[in-house]
Design a protein around this motif. Sequence first.
Motif, PDB file in Angstrom:
ATOM      1  N   ASN A 102       0.815  -1.214   0.000  1.00 36.29           N
ATOM      2  CA  ASN A 102       0.000   0.000   0.000  1.00 36.29           C
ATOM      3  C   ASN A 102       0.847   1.262   0.000  1.00 36.29           C
ATOM      4  O   ASN A 102       0.350   2.344   0.270  1.00 36.29           O
ATOM      5  CB  ASN A 102      -0.953   0.007   1.203  1.00 36.29           C
ATOM      6  CG  ASN A 102      -0.218  -0.179   2.523  1.00 36.29           C
ATOM      7  OD1 ASN A 102       0.994  -0.029   2.606  1.00 36.29           O
ATOM      8  ND2 ASN A 102      -0.970  -0.515   3.559  1.00 36.29           N
TER       9      ASN A 102
ATOM     10  N   GLY B  79      -6.988  -0.298  -1.982  1.00 40.27           N
ATOM     11  CA  GLY B  79      -7.504   0.513  -3.069  1.00 40.27           C
ATOM     12  C   GLY B  79      -8.989   0.790  -3.038  1.00 40.27           C
ATOM     13  O   GLY B  79      -9.541   1.307  -4.002  1.00 40.27           O
TER      14      GLY B  79
ATOM     15  N   ARG C 269      -4.055   1.418  -8.274  1.00 38.19           N
ATOM     16  CA  ARG C 269      -2.612   1.655  -8.201  1.00 38.19           C
ATOM     17  C   ARG C 269      -1.911   1.098  -9.439  1.00 38.19           C
ATOM     18  O   ARG C 269      -0.957   1.682  -9.948  1.00 38.19           O
ATOM     19  CB  ARG C 269      -2.031   1.040  -6.930  1.00 38.19           C
ATOM     20  CG  ARG C 269      -0.681   1.609  -6.538  1.00 38.19           C
ATOM     21  CD  ARG C 269      -0.346   1.299  -5.091  1.00 38.19           C
ATOM     22  NE  ARG C 269      -0.241  -0.125  -4.864  1.00 38.19           N
ATOM     23  CZ  ARG C 269       0.888  -0.733  -4.469  1.00 38.19           C
ATOM     24  NH1 ARG C 269       1.981  -0.025  -4.287  1.00 38.19           N
ATOM     25  NH2 ARG C 269       0.917  -2.017  -4.257  1.00 38.19           N
TER      26      ARG C 269
END
Length: 323
Positions: free
Chosen positions: A218, A242, A251
């Motif tokens: 992340n 996400g 992403r």
Amino acid sequence: MKAIIQDVYGSADVLELRDVDKPVAGEDEVLVRVRAAGVDQGVWHLMAGLPYLARIIGYGLRKPKDGIRGRAVAGQVEAVGRNVAGFRPGDEVFGTCEGSFAEYVCAKEKLLARKPRNLSFEQAAAVPISAGTALQGLRDSGQVQPGQEVLVIGAAGGVGTYAVQLAKAFGAHVTGVCSTAKVELVSSIGADHVIDYTREDFAAAGKRYDLILDIAGNRPLSVLRRALAPKGTLVVVGGEAGGRWAGGLDRVLRAAALSLFVGQKLRGLASVERQVDLEFLTTLIEDGRIRPVIDKTVTLAEAPAAIEYVHEGRARGKVVVTI
């Protein structure tokens, strides 16, 4: 037969151990007597129905299209469809399918291979999805080369433990990133250097890597790029932060878009399950160059708790259901 079933999306509480009909192999399918099944992050996503995009692309809008969970499998061939030429009853196989948390499952011939001779069924079930993902991330998307500096973020998980070993097998110098409790494990599987992310920021250390494999991470792309060589390659393997609609896909899309404007190659991985990769991995396993790392094995009734255990990031390597 016994199987882990769900009728609705949700937490592990929606899963039940029930009696269901034994499946029958189709023309291009193999009926497998399941001996063990791997637990992967993807199983949690299918159980929860998240991200919502997974429902839209075919897993079922309001409820799961296939109610039996589990995908990675190892077992013995019970019967084969009339178009199957590569297997016969009694063969020991491993691979992927839909619904491996059951006593029997039907799998497509093209998604199975003969089980490595030096692995138990439990070990073999830990290989197909996680090792296949690591292989495609390094070899195909990352195009890893001997002598390169490779950083594996999430090195102690199911995919990460294979990524460390595969990168070493390809001749790279490997640095693994993990938590304090998992440093010894990552070192034991061949990492040349291990970074404890609770004590050290790899992006602030000044070292640049030729290839970074970010597994279900992340961290912002800006942070990852600081640790990436000017002409290096970043491969984003999934993501858990996400949002409920796109999951890690946002992403991946941002990485692909940014890659058009910078010298670094920023790529997402959409792994594809292939028999040829299972056979390639079998060669490495039988040669002793990679091995499954198993945290624990559980019974079929314990599979729901095992799914949550893996999703929470607590596993060191793989968790396997024995059947």
